[in-house]
Design an enzyme around this catalytic site. Structure first.
Site, PDB file in Angstrom:
ATOM      1  N   VAL A 282       0.463  -1.230  -0.103  1.00  0.00           N
ATOM      2  CA  VAL A 282      -0.034   0.216  -0.075  1.00  0.00           C
ATOM      3  C   VAL A 282       0.646   0.917   0.239  1.00  0.00           C
ATOM      4  O   VAL A 282       0.383   2.327  -0.773  1.00  0.00           O
ATOM      5  CB  VAL A 282      -0.903  -0.181   1.532  1.00  0.00           C
ATOM      6  CG1 VAL A 282      -1.809   1.591   1.223  1.00  0.00           C
ATOM      7  CG2 VAL A 282      -1.563  -1.047   0.873  1.00  0.00           C
TER       8      VAL A 282
ATOM      9  N   HIS B 161      22.302  27.358  13.112  1.00  0.00           N
ATOM     10  CA  HIS B 161      20.869  28.830  12.890  1.00  0.00           C
ATOM     11  C   HIS B 161      21.142  29.587  11.166  1.00  0.00           C
ATOM     12  O   HIS B 161      22.419  29.227  11.023  1.00  0.00           O
ATOM     13  CB  HIS B 161      21.432  30.136  14.383  1.00  0.00           C
ATOM     14  CG  HIS B 161      20.593  31.536  14.180  1.00  0.00           C
ATOM     15  ND1 HIS B 161      19.278  31.562  14.809  1.00  0.00           N
ATOM     16  CD2 HIS B 161      21.168  32.513  13.667  1.00  0.00           C
ATOM     17  CE1 HIS B 161      18.885  32.783  14.226  1.00  0.00           C
ATOM     18  NE2 HIS B 161      19.837  33.357  13.601  1.00  0.00           N
TER      19      HIS B 161
HETATM   20  C1  LIG Z   1      -3.235   7.626   1.512  1.00  0.00           C
HETATM   21  C2  LIG Z   1      -2.250   6.613   2.529  1.00  0.00           C
HETATM   22  C3  LIG Z   1      -1.376   7.648   2.390  1.00  0.00           C
HETATM   23  C4  LIG Z   1      -0.038   7.008   3.319  1.00  0.00           C
HETATM   24  N1  LIG Z   1       0.487   7.538   4.141  1.00  0.00           N
HETATM   25  C5  LIG Z   1       1.685   7.607   4.992  1.00  0.00           C
HETATM   26  C6  LIG Z   1       2.290   7.985   4.894  1.00  0.00           C
HETATM   27  O1  LIG Z   1       3.171   9.193   4.584  1.00  0.00           O
HETATM   28  N2  LIG Z   1       2.781   7.733   6.438  1.00  0.00           N
HETATM   29  C7  LIG Z   1       3.461   6.453   6.768  1.00  0.00           C
HETATM   30  O2  LIG Z   1       4.089   5.513   7.767  1.00  0.00           O
HETATM   31  N3  LIG Z   1       2.164   5.624   6.158  1.00  0.00           N
HETATM   32  C8  LIG Z   1       1.220   5.823   5.826  1.00  0.00           C
HETATM   33  N4  LIG Z   1       1.001   5.535   5.403  1.00  0.00           N
HETATM   34  C9  LIG Z   1       0.024   4.405   5.473  1.00  0.00           C
HETATM   35  C10 LIG Z   1       1.034   2.495   5.451  1.00  0.00           C
HETATM   36  O3  LIG Z   1       1.538   2.799   3.437  1.00  0.00           O
HETATM   37  C11 LIG Z   1       0.632   1.613   6.020  1.00  0.00           C
HETATM   38  O4  LIG Z   1       1.239   1.701   7.285  1.00  0.00           O
HETATM   39  C12 LIG Z   1       1.614   0.655   5.205  1.00  0.00           C
HETATM   40  O5  LIG Z   1       1.900  -0.011   4.031  1.00  0.00           O
HETATM   41  C13 LIG Z   1       1.519  -0.964   6.351  1.00  0.00           C
HETATM   42  O6  LIG Z   1       2.492  -1.488   5.683  1.00  0.00           O
HETATM   43  P1  LIG Z   1       2.372  -3.473   5.728  1.00  0.00           P
HETATM   44  O7  LIG Z   1       4.027  -4.009   5.109  1.00  0.00           O
HETATM   45  O8  LIG Z   1       1.645  -3.565   7.260  1.00  0.00           O
HETATM   46  O9  LIG Z   1       1.169  -3.544   4.886  1.00  0.00           O
HETATM   47  P2  LIG Z   1       1.101  -2.654   3.224  1.00  0.00           P
HETATM   48  O10 LIG Z   1       1.610  -2.276   2.620  1.00  0.00           O
HETATM   49  O11 LIG Z   1      -0.977  -2.673   3.185  1.00  0.00           O
HETATM   50  O12 LIG Z   1       1.073  -4.301   2.642  1.00  0.00           O
HETATM   51  C14 LIG Z   1       0.582  -5.393   1.906  1.00  0.00           C
HETATM   52  C15 LIG Z   1       0.436  -6.687   1.020  1.00  0.00           C
HETATM   53  O13 LIG Z   1      -0.089  -7.488   1.337  1.00  0.00           O
HETATM   54  C16 LIG Z   1      -0.678  -7.877   0.170  1.00  0.00           C
HETATM   55  N5  LIG Z   1      -1.433  -8.584   0.435  1.00  0.00           N
HETATM   56  C17 LIG Z   1      -2.725  -8.852   1.363  1.00  0.00           C
HETATM   57  N6  LIG Z   1      -3.061 -10.205   1.515  1.00  0.00           N
HETATM   58  C18 LIG Z   1      -2.432 -11.150   0.606  1.00  0.00           C
HETATM   59  C19 LIG Z   1      -2.492 -12.418   0.562  1.00  0.00           C
HETATM   60  N7  LIG Z   1      -3.591 -13.405   0.928  1.00  0.00           N
HETATM   61  N8  LIG Z   1      -1.502 -13.085   0.083  1.00  0.00           N
HETATM   62  C20 LIG Z   1      -0.139 -12.042  -0.667  1.00  0.00           C
HETATM   63  N9  LIG Z   1      -0.801 -11.341  -0.745  1.00  0.00           N
HETATM   64  C21 LIG Z   1      -1.060 -10.254   0.032  1.00  0.00           C
HETATM   65  C22 LIG Z   1      -1.073  -6.559  -0.535  1.00  0.00           C
HETATM   66  O14 LIG Z   1      -2.275  -6.889  -1.301  1.00  0.00           O
HETATM   67  C23 LIG Z   1      -0.003  -5.545  -0.347  1.00  0.00           C
HETATM   68  O15 LIG Z   1       0.252  -4.871  -1.239  1.00  0.00           O
HETATM   69  C24 LIG Z   1      -0.690   4.943   4.354  1.00  0.00           C
HETATM   70  C25 LIG Z   1      -2.041   4.995   4.009  1.00  0.00           C
HETATM   71  C26 LIG Z   1      -2.234   5.830   2.625  1.00  0.00           C
HETATM   72  C27 LIG Z   1      -3.715   4.264   2.449  1.00  0.00           C
END
Ligand SMILES: Cc1cc2nc3c(=O)[nH]c(=O)nc-3n(C[C@H](O)[C@H](O)[C@H](O)COP(=O)(O)OP(=O)(O)OC[C@H]3O[C@@H](n4cnc5c(N)ncnc54)[C@H](O)[C@@H]3O)c2cc1C
Length: 474
Positions: free
Chosen positions: A44, A447
């Protein structure tokens, strides 16, 4: 059980949690398979979160700054916005970064499978490849990093492109004339800022009495004031009772004590009411993994679930749902698997709202201290007294330190102002290193910079700041 160094690990999900875990595991000499539905890792954060939103916010900042420049005697014409080129700039950034991660996977010999996963047992995954084939693959350890998705309110679901979530809003298919953002959290405010700069008349509706619920009110105030100028309206204490698709837009019915106009029609509506963990992984019930009442997978400080072979990290295990928390958890999980003595127990996880001005905090907040009836001293330095803030014509900021009155240790830092997201890193270091207010005061800052406001806040704590005058109590 094989030697730790011979373990074969599967990482499910290629976001900042998953790819960080996979890469570190490979660096530690483990055999790694990383599985995600996208062509390359990124999740994401890179495809539809942090990165595209920040690329667009950078452009929004430039537009706003150019409009503001007339106050300094420099007048630019209103920008001519080519949405297709802007979209391709944003998409180009995503492609570069995710392609880079694909390269890094190859260089580390991480086996990357584009596909989705279901559990057959605690050690076996059914992997459905994007290319069509399916395999049952056995692993010694599995790290779940499946992240989260936008929360949906069933009564606000309409099957029309006029209703957007954060993902479709970032696609930037067009700039609507009017946009309603439902939800005054950070994602709604960041995306609202982008659309307002591009020319939409943006309204925000929030059911609670203030924007950014949970953040300290003194930090939110300067942002609220500025948003009143760039947004068409901010409706607080207001809920959306109904949405209806009509020929010329979405008719929205508002409900609440302060509602003046019960119904309004918007060209587009962005629903941004939080995120849900992706814990409904098919077959998870065949393992001993426990999912809590809010949908988060339960883990211990090593990020291990109730199933000894399965770990979980990132958004799917809980708040704060932030990329840097996910990647640090990923590191801890891998190190635990590799047999290192580790625990995920940070003192400070920074949070940044990339609006204009930015808001950032880490460690203890005043809101939290009040809730816990915890005694603290708060030292605030107003940016109106910062030379650097005045050169930028942005004196509305504020930097504050939350200090333990007994030990004088810095427990938390809060900042609102331009660049707060960069400045907070020093606060995180102070809290993590258990710095005393004196340490911060004695650290010579360059500064004129906004970073001086951290040092000045510490000086305020001791009553020795020379840049502001506070008469001594008689
Ligand atoms: C608009 C927006 C702006 C953001 N801005 C920020 C920011 O500025 N700073 C910040 O720190 N955070 C930000 N975030 C939050 C950040 O994106 C998430 O906290 C972060 O991506 C979480 O990482 P993760 O590794 O847990 O999972 P994710 O990045 O959600 O990745 C999970 C992956 O697992 C895959 N997946 C799911 N189920 C399965 C399955 N069964 N089999 C295989 N793959 C699967 C998904 O498709 C995805 O690609 C933002 C979020 C959004 C929506």
């Amino acid at each position: 059980m094989p030697e730790t160094s011979n373990l074969h690990i599967a990482v499910v999900g290629g976001g900042p949690g998953g790819y960080a875990a996979a890469f570190l595991a490979a660096d530690l000499g483990l055999r790694v398979t990383l599985i995600d539905p996208e062509l390359n890792p990124g999740g994401v954060c890179l495809y539809r979160g942090c990165i595209p939103s920040k690329a667009l916010l950078h452009v929004a900042k430039l537009i706003n700054e150019s409009r503001h420049a007339k106050n300094w005697g420099i007048e630019f014409a209103e920008p001519n916005i080519d949405v297709a080129r802007l979209r391709s700039f944003k998409d180009g950034v995503i492609k570069k970064l995710t392609g880079g991660l694909g390269q890094l996977s190859k260089q580390r010999k991480v086996e990357y499978i584009q596909g989705r996963v279901a559990f057959e047992s605690s050690t076996t995954l059914r992997v459905s490849r994007a290319a069509g084939s399916e395999d049952s693959l056995r692993f010694d350890r599995i790290i779940i990093a499946t992240g989260s998705r936008p929360a949906v309110i069933p009564s606000l679901k309409l099957d029309t492109p006029r209703m957007m979530d954060s993902t479709s809003a970032l696609d930037l298919s067009e700039v609507p004339g009017t946009l309603l953002v439902i939800g005054g959290g950070y994602i709604g405010l960041e995306l609202g800022t982008v659309y307002a700069a591009l020319g939409s008349k943006v309204s925000v509706v929030e059911m609670l009495p203030g924007l950014l619920p949970g953040a300290d009110r003194d930090l939110v105030l300067p942002l609220h004031k500025r948003m009143e100028k760039i947004f068409d309206s901010i409706l607080l204490n207001t809920t959306v009772a109904a949405v209806k698709a009509e020929a010329d837009g979405i008719r929205v019915t508002f409900d609440g004590p302060e509602v003046k106009e019960r119904e309004r029609v918007f060209d587009k509506v962005l629903v941004s009411v939080g995120r849900k963990p992706n814990s409904e992984i098919p077959g998870l019930e065949k393992t001993q993994v426990k999912v809590g009442p809010r949908g988060f997978i339960e883990v211990n400080k090593q990020l291990r679930t109730d199933d000894p072979t399965i770990y979980a990290i990132g958004d799917v295990v809980g708040e704060p749902m932030l990329a840097h928390k996910a990647s640090h958890e990923g590191r801890t999980a891998v190190e635990a698997i590799a047999g290192h003595k580790v625990a995920f127990e940070p003192n400070a996880i920074p949070a940044v709202v990339f609006t204009d001005p930015e808001i950032a905090w880490c460690g203890l907040t005043e809101t939290q201290a009040q809730k816990e009836s915890r005694e603290i001293k708060v030292a605030k330095f107003p940016w109106a007294a910062s030379g650097r803030a005045l050169t930028l014509d942005r004196p509305e900021g504020l930097t504050k330190l939350l200090i333990d009155p007994q030990t004088e240790r810095v427990l938390g830092v809060g900042i609102v102002g331009v660049g707060a997201g960069e400045l907070i890193a020093e606060g995180v270091l102070a809290v993590e290193m258990a710095a005393l207010a004196k340490d911060v005061a004695l650290t010579i800052h360059p500064h004129p910079t906004l970073s001086e406001t951290l040092m000045e806040s510490a000086e305020v704590f001791f009553g020795t700041s020379t840049d502001i005058y506070r008469p001594k109590p008689r």
